[in-house]
Design an enzyme around this catalytic site. Structure first.
Site, PDB file in Angstrom:
ATOM      1  CD  GLN A 246      48.359  66.465  21.325  1.00 54.72           C
ATOM      2  OE1 GLN A 246      49.304  66.925  20.693  1.00 54.72           O
ATOM      3  NE2 GLN A 246      47.132  66.936  21.221  1.00 54.72           N
TER       4      GLN A 246
ATOM      5  CG  HIS B  86      55.612  62.437  18.838  1.00 61.55           C
ATOM      6  ND1 HIS B  86      56.543  63.126  18.096  1.00 61.55           N
ATOM      7  CD2 HIS B  86      54.546  63.266  18.961  1.00 61.55           C
ATOM      8  CE1 HIS B  86      56.058  64.306  17.767  1.00 61.55           C
ATOM      9  NE2 HIS B  86      54.851  64.414  18.279  1.00 61.55           N
TER      10      HIS B  86
ATOM     11  CB  ALA C  48      54.918  60.293  28.144  1.00 58.58           C
TER      12      ALA C  48
ATOM     13  CD  GLU D 199      52.944  70.688  26.942  1.00 61.84           C
ATOM     14  OE1 GLU D 199      52.532  70.228  25.860  1.00 61.84           O
ATOM     15  OE2 GLU D 199      53.621  71.742  27.036  1.00 61.84           O
TER      16      GLU D 199
END
Length: 346
Positions: free
Chosen positions: A91, A138, A93, A69
Site C-alpha cells: 500500500q 507514508h 513503500a 506484507e
C-alpha cells in the site's frame, strides 16, 4: 514516444489511469496475471489504481489480501514459481519491511537457487515518496535498498506513458520487479513549488497514452531534455524538479530520466556526461547511502577525464521525513538550481 503496432490510439491518462490500463491489458492478454494486495479488490486500492479490475475480471483474478506484507509477497513467490504472474501492491513503500525477507531471501534468489528450474515473475507495486504529508511512515523512497539485492529489478517512472509501458514490461519479465510509483506524479507533472501538479496530465504530451499493448524496455533510460551545459541524472518526481531548475536558472541542462534504476542504462549516462563535462545527481531519498552515491561513483569511474567540475549531489536530508515540513525536506528547484550554478562556476 513512438507507438508500437497494435497499441491503439492515444488518449489522455493520468499516471493512475495508465497503470490501471497496463494491468487491464495484461489481465486480458494473459489469464495467469493476477492482481492483489491490501484493499486492492473491491475498494480499488488506496489511490484507486486497481479500481474496476475486480468487477471486470472477478474475485479470483483481482482480490484483497490480509494486512500481511510478508504473506502478500510470499504467496506471490509461490504463485510465480508455479506459473502465475502476480502483480501485488504494497500500500505504501514504507510498509515493505515486513516483506523484506521474502523479497531478498526468496524472490530474488529463486532462479539462482533452483538452477533455473523456477523463476519468480512477480511485480511488486509500491507508491513512494512525498506528496500527501504522510511523513516518515507514508513518504519514504527506499529504492537504494532494492538496488543492493542481486536478482531483482527496480523501476520508477516519471510520466504516464512510461508508467504503462514499463509496468507491462515488468509483468512480462521472468524475474521479480520492484515497481515504485511516485505519489506526487499520480495526477500531473510537478515542478517542486506547489502542492498540486502545475498542469494535469491530460494537457501534457506525456499524458497521451496508447489504449492497447505496448512496452517500454527495462534498462533503458531516456534523454528527457537535451542540453549541452550539464547533465542532470534523475528519476521519478525529480525529473520534473530538474526541468523546473533548468528553466529557472537558464542553464542548458540535459536531463537523463533513468526509468529503470537498476539494472540501469549506463551507456546513456556516460554519453551525456562525456558530452557536457558536468554532472548533477538528484533524488528524493536521504543522501547518505542513497542511490545517488552509486551514480556519482559510476560517473567518476567512467567519465573522470571528461569532467570539468566535481559531480554535485542533491538529495533529501539525513533525517526522518517530517510531516509538516515536507517542503523543506523535499529537494526543490532552489536547491537543485544552486547545485547547477556551482557546477557551471567550476
Amino acid at each position: 514516444m513512438a507507438e508500437q503496432a497494435g497499441a491503439g490510439k492515444s488518449v489522455p491518462m493520468t499516471m493512475i489511469q495508465a497503470l490501471r490500463s497496463a494491468m487491464d491489458v495484461m489481465m486480458e492478454r494473459d489469464p495467469n496475471v493476477v492482481v492483489y494486495g491490501q484493499d486492492v479488490g473491491y475498494f480499488g486500492g488506496v489511490f484507486r489504481v486497481t479500481e474496476g479490475l475486480q468487477q471486470k475480471y472477478g474475485k479470483s483474478r483481482c482480490f484483497d489480501a490480509p494486512i500481511s506484507e510478508g504473506g502478500i509477497v510470499g504467496t506471490a513467490v509461490g504463485m510465480g514459481a508455479y506459473g502465475l504472474r502476480p502483480v501485488v501492491e504494497i500500500q505504501f513503500a514504507d510498509y515493505f519491511y515486513p516483506a523484506s525477507d521474502q523479497i531478498v531471501s526468496e524472490a530474488a534468489r529463486l532462479r539462482y537457487r533452483s538452477a533455473g528450474d523456477f523463476t519468480a515473475p512477480i511485480t511488486i507495486r509500491m507508491p513512494c515518496g512525498g506528496g500527501i504529508y504522510g511523513g516518515q511512515t507514508h513518504s519514504q523512497s527506499p529504492e537504494a535498498l532494492f538496488t543492493h539485492v542481486c536478482g531483482i529489478r527496480t523501476v520508477m517512472p516519471s510520466n504516464p506513458y512510461d508508467a504503462k509501458g514499463l509496468l507491462i514490461s515488468s509483468i512480462e519479465n521472468d524475474d521479480p520487479v520492484i515497481f515504485l510509483e511516485p505519489k506526487r506524479l499520480y495526477n500531473g507533472p510537478f515542478d517542486g513549488h506547489h502542492d498540486k501538479p502545475v498542469v494535469p496530465w491530460s494537457k501534457h504530451e506525456m499524458g497521451k497514452v496508447p489504449e492497447g499493448y505496448y512496452t517500454v524496455p527495462l534498462e533503458s533510460a531516456s534523454v528527457f531534455r537535451p542540453g549541452k551545459d550539464v547533465t542532470v541524472i534523475a528519476y521519478g518526481t525529480m525529473v520534473w524538479v530538474a526541468e523546473a531548475a533548468a528553466n529557472e536558472t537558464g542553464i542548458d541542462a540535459e536531463i537523463i530520466d533513468l526509468r529503470s534504476i537498476w539494472p540501469m542504462d549506463l551507456d546513456t549516462v556516460i554519453a551525456s556526461v562525456k558530452k557536457t563535462g558536468r554532472c548533477v545527481v538528484v533524488h528524493e531519498a536521504t543522501q547518505t547511502s542513497g542511490f545517488g552515491a552509486e551514480l556519482v561513483s559510476l560517473v567518476q569511474e567512467h567519465c573522470f577525464y571528461h569532467l570539468e567540475a566535481p559531480v554535485e549531489r542533491v538529495a533529501g536530508y539525513d533525517t526522518p521525513y517530517p510531516h509538516a515540513q515536507e517542503w523543506a525536506y523535499f529537494p526543490g528547484p532552489e536547491r537543485l538550481g544552486a547545485a547547477l550554478k556551482r557546477a557551471m562556476e567550476k
